[in-house]
Design a protein around this motif. Sequence first.
Motif, PDB file in Angstrom:
ATOM      1  N   CYS A 164       1.144  -1.274  -0.380  1.00 20.55           N
ATOM      2  CA  CYS A 164       0.063  -0.163   0.382  1.00 20.55           C
ATOM      3  C   CYS A 164       0.644   1.169  -0.235  1.00 20.55           C
ATOM      4  CB  CYS A 164      -0.751  -0.136   0.992  1.00 20.55           C
ATOM      5  SG  CYS A 164      -1.623  -1.503   1.710  1.00 20.55           S
ATOM      6  N   THR A 165       0.744   2.330  -0.423  1.00 16.82           N
ATOM      7  CA  THR A 165       1.775   3.286  -0.822  1.00 16.82           C
ATOM      8  C   THR A 165       1.064   4.324   0.121  1.00 16.82           C
ATOM      9  OG1 THR A 165      -0.036   4.164  -2.288  1.00 16.82           O
ATOM     10  CG2 THR A 165       1.761   2.730  -3.474  1.00 16.82           C
ATOM     11  N   TRP A 166       0.196   4.164   1.052  1.00 15.21           N
ATOM     12  CA  TRP A 166      -0.119   5.537   1.720  1.00 15.21           C
ATOM     13  C   TRP A 166      -0.168   5.047   2.801  1.00 15.21           C
ATOM     14  CZ3 TRP A 166      -3.568   1.698  -0.699  1.00 15.21           C
ATOM     15  CH2 TRP A 166      -4.403   1.458   0.668  1.00 15.21           C
ATOM     16  N   VAL A 167       0.150   3.770   3.456  1.00 11.36           N
ATOM     17  CA  VAL A 167       0.706   3.746   4.927  1.00 11.36           C
ATOM     18  C   VAL A 167       1.698   2.437   4.769  1.00 11.36           C
ATOM     19  CG1 VAL A 167      -1.322   1.545   4.453  1.00 11.36           C
ATOM     20  CG2 VAL A 167      -0.574   2.700   6.951  1.00 11.36           C
ATOM     21  N   GLU A 168       2.622   1.809   5.464  1.00 13.46           N
ATOM     22  CA  GLU A 168       3.212   1.083   5.692  1.00 13.46           C
ATOM     23  C   GLU A 168       2.874  -0.472   6.156  1.00 13.46           C
ATOM     24  OE1 GLU A 168       7.368   0.118   8.008  1.00 13.46           O
ATOM     25  OE2 GLU A 168       6.440   2.152   8.335  1.00 13.46           O
ATOM     26  N   LEU A 169       1.768  -1.377   4.682  1.00 13.09           N
ATOM     27  CA  LEU A 169       1.300  -2.232   5.731  1.00 13.09           C
ATOM     28  C   LEU A 169       1.966  -3.402   3.595  1.00 13.09           C
ATOM     29  CD1 LEU A 169      -0.748  -4.463   6.439  1.00 13.09           C
ATOM     30  CD2 LEU A 169      -2.524  -3.027   5.938  1.00 13.09           C
ATOM     31  N   HIS A 170       2.255  -4.718   3.519  1.00 13.71           N
ATOM     32  CA  HIS A 170       2.131  -4.986   2.555  1.00 13.71           C
ATOM     33  C   HIS A 170       0.856  -6.276   2.287  1.00 13.71           C
ATOM     34  CE1 HIS A 170       6.247  -4.064   2.565  1.00 13.71           C
ATOM     35  NE2 HIS A 170       5.783  -5.366   0.675  1.00 13.71           N
ATOM     36  N   VAL A 171       0.126  -6.586   1.640  1.00 14.26           N
ATOM     37  CA  VAL A 171      -1.190  -7.101   1.082  1.00 14.26           C
ATOM     38  C   VAL A 171      -1.261  -8.206   0.469  1.00 14.26           C
ATOM     39  CG1 VAL A 171      -2.291  -5.876   2.342  1.00 14.26           C
ATOM     40  CG2 VAL A 171      -2.407  -5.361  -0.355  1.00 14.26           C
ATOM     41  N   ALA A 172      -2.015  -9.169  -0.166  1.00 14.11           N
ATOM     42  CA  ALA A 172      -2.416  -9.636  -1.020  1.00 14.11           C
ATOM     43  C   ALA A 172      -3.356  -9.290  -1.816  1.00 14.11           C
ATOM     44  CB  ALA A 172      -3.225 -11.020  -0.374  1.00 14.11           C
ATOM     45  N   LEU A 173      -3.075  -8.608  -2.696  1.00 16.73           N
ATOM     46  CA  LEU A 173      -4.332  -8.256  -4.180  1.00 16.73           C
ATOM     47  C   LEU A 173      -4.676  -9.566  -4.989  1.00 16.73           C
ATOM     48  CD1 LEU A 173      -5.230  -6.311  -4.825  1.00 16.73           C
ATOM     49  CD2 LEU A 173      -3.412  -5.649  -6.281  1.00 16.73           C
ATOM     50  N   LYS A 174      -5.861  -9.714  -4.641  1.00 14.28           N
ATOM     51  CA  LYS A 174      -6.352 -10.736  -5.740  1.00 14.28           C
ATOM     52  C   LYS A 174      -6.981 -10.088  -6.541  1.00 14.28           C
ATOM     53  CE  LYS A 174      -9.047 -15.007  -5.386  1.00 14.28           C
ATOM     54  NZ  LYS A 174     -10.081 -15.472  -4.800  1.00 14.28           N
ATOM     55  N   LYS A 175      -6.940  -9.873  -7.818  1.00  9.64           N
ATOM     56  CA  LYS A 175      -7.274  -9.413  -9.121  1.00  9.64           C
ATOM     57  C   LYS A 175      -8.240 -10.519  -9.803  1.00  9.64           C
ATOM     58  CE  LYS A 175      -3.923  -6.571 -10.307  1.00  9.64           C
ATOM     59  NZ  LYS A 175      -2.571  -5.207 -11.385  1.00  9.64           N
ATOM     60  N   ILE A 176      -9.471 -10.535 -10.080  1.00  9.49           N
ATOM     61  CA  ILE A 176     -10.578 -11.729 -10.557  1.00  9.49           C
ATOM     62  C   ILE A 176     -11.356 -10.793 -11.769  1.00  9.49           C
ATOM     63  CG2 ILE A 176     -12.845 -12.679 -10.907  1.00  9.49           C
ATOM     64  CD1 ILE A 176     -11.969 -13.125  -7.331  1.00  9.49           C
ATOM     65  N   GLN A 177     -11.351 -11.737 -13.114  1.00 10.57           N
ATOM     66  CA  GLN A 177     -11.250 -10.990 -14.137  1.00 10.57           C
ATOM     67  C   GLN A 177     -13.189 -11.532 -14.573  1.00 10.57           C
ATOM     68  OE1 GLN A 177      -9.091  -9.202 -16.527  1.00 10.57           O
ATOM     69  NE2 GLN A 177      -7.390  -9.957 -15.414  1.00 10.57           N
ATOM     70  N   VAL A 178     -13.396 -10.737 -13.580  1.00  9.19           N
ATOM     71  CA  VAL A 178     -15.014 -10.886 -13.280  1.00  9.19           C
ATOM     72  C   VAL A 178     -15.747 -10.754 -14.613  1.00  9.19           C
ATOM     73  CG1 VAL A 178     -15.710  -9.198 -12.748  1.00  9.19           C
ATOM     74  CG2 VAL A 178     -17.070 -10.903 -11.682  1.00  9.19           C
ATOM     75  N   PHE A 179     -15.711 -10.437 -15.015  1.00  4.81           N
ATOM     76  CA  PHE A 179     -16.088  -9.796 -16.755  1.00  4.81           C
ATOM     77  C   PHE A 179     -16.269 -10.972 -17.465  1.00  4.81           C
ATOM     78  CE2 PHE A 179     -15.670  -5.678 -14.259  1.00  4.81           C
ATOM     79  CZ  PHE A 179     -17.677  -5.649 -14.246  1.00  4.81           C
ATOM     80  N   GLU A 180     -15.108 -11.895 -17.474  1.00  4.36           N
ATOM     81  CA  GLU A 180     -15.569 -12.615 -18.353  1.00  4.36           C
ATOM     82  C   GLU A 180     -15.731 -14.481 -18.050  1.00  4.36           C
ATOM     83  OE1 GLU A 180     -10.655 -13.454 -19.293  1.00  4.36           O
ATOM     84  OE2 GLU A 180     -10.282 -11.399 -19.493  1.00  4.36           O
ATOM     85  N   MET A 181     -16.254 -13.618 -16.685  1.00  2.00           N
ATOM     86  CA  MET A 181     -17.205 -15.499 -16.470  1.00  2.00           C
ATOM     87  C   MET A 181     -18.152 -14.706 -17.514  1.00  2.00           C
ATOM     88  SD  MET A 181     -16.368 -16.006 -12.689  1.00  2.00           S
ATOM     89  CE  MET A 181     -14.411 -15.258 -11.650  1.00  2.00           C
ATOM     90  N   VAL A 182     -18.888 -16.405 -18.032  1.00  2.00           N
ATOM     91  CA  VAL A 182     -19.792 -16.186 -18.202  1.00  2.00           C
ATOM     92  C   VAL A 182     -20.752 -16.913 -18.002  1.00  2.00           C
ATOM     93  CG1 VAL A 182     -18.887 -16.483 -21.232  1.00  2.00           C
ATOM     94  CG2 VAL A 182     -18.948 -18.730 -19.668  1.00  2.00           C
ATOM     95  N   ASP A 183     -21.236 -17.502 -16.909  1.00  2.00           N
ATOM     96  CA  ASP A 183     -21.330 -18.252 -15.561  1.00  2.00           C
ATOM     97  C   ASP A 183     -22.018 -17.336 -14.575  1.00  2.00           C
ATOM     98  OD1 ASP A 183     -22.861 -19.838 -14.233  1.00  2.00           O
ATOM     99  OD2 ASP A 183     -21.143 -20.731 -14.201  1.00  2.00           O
ATOM    100  N   GLN A 184     -23.089 -17.352 -14.904  1.00  2.00           N
ATOM    101  CA  GLN A 184     -23.737 -16.209 -14.089  1.00  2.00           C
ATOM    102  C   GLN A 184     -23.301 -16.508 -12.461  1.00  2.00           C
ATOM    103  OE1 GLN A 184     -25.081 -13.288 -14.029  1.00  2.00           O
ATOM    104  NE2 GLN A 184     -25.372 -12.804 -12.177  1.00  2.00           N
ATOM    105  N   LYS A 185     -23.627 -17.882 -12.244  1.00  2.00           N
ATOM    106  CA  LYS A 185     -23.534 -18.405 -11.140  1.00  2.00           C
ATOM    107  C   LYS A 185     -21.686 -18.260 -10.177  1.00  2.00           C
ATOM    108  CE  LYS A 185     -23.570 -22.664  -8.433  1.00  2.00           C
ATOM    109  NZ  LYS A 185     -22.378 -22.416  -7.319  1.00  2.00           N
ATOM    110  N   ALA A 186     -20.994 -18.366 -11.076  1.00  2.00           N
ATOM    111  CA  ALA A 186     -19.656 -17.958 -10.962  1.00  2.00           C
ATOM    112  C   ALA A 186     -19.296 -16.685 -10.691  1.00  2.00           C
ATOM    113  CB  ALA A 186     -18.948 -17.836 -12.239  1.00  2.00           C
TER     114      ALA A 186
END
Length: 224
Positions: free
Chosen positions: A42-64
């Motif tokens: 994080c650039t505004w605070v001294e903290l490392h995180v796990a950033l999960k990026k999900i291609q949600v708009f590529e999911m053709v399955d509405q349930k997913a």
Amino acid sequence: MDKISNMYNFDDPPPEKLSLELFKIEKKIGKGQFSEVFRAECTWVELHVALKKIQVFEMVDQKARQDCLKEIDLLKQLNHVNVIRYYASFIDNNQLNIVLELAEAGDMSRMIKSPERIQESGYNFKSDLWSTGCLLYEMAALQSPFYGDKMNLYSLCKKIENCEYPPLPADIYSTQLRDLVSRCILPEASKRPETNEVLEVAEHMNNHFSPPDEQSPVPSTPQF
């Protein structure tokens, strides 16, 4: 996707709306069928995180897509020292981004990877149920179902693909637990239970061992 708002609950929130520009990506630490996980700062605070990026708009399955929303709702409700902490979620660059606590010690070993992930034949939420079954087994037996002395990666993968593991002892563990584990650890993903079935079994087991004032309502009796 309008249900996913730009929200955050950091102890020291950023000075502006969350975006990917506020995170310094360091390296990739995980990957799924529609998602990637990065170690980020994080650039505004001294903290490392796990950033999960999900291609949600590529999911053709509405349930997913709905499962992604449910995942966020569940993460927001969890608050325990042994559970990865949820920080925030936001949409940027046509992706759903989830900011989570970083597990500095790394992730679990290859022993909870499902057969379809080993064969690289696809990944879905049934793969997570496989991992859940492996974790339940390990919590009970204090070792992975596929553990073996002097076992190399090839033999481990073969044991997983063939579903070769010693069942939990019937004289120690309940029928409900043994059935749940065995149903989750099935080589065919389509034969594994649905998430709501696992939840029902877990609630029944919790009520069995909990005081009456701590029990939760269960709508129906699970079928085995």
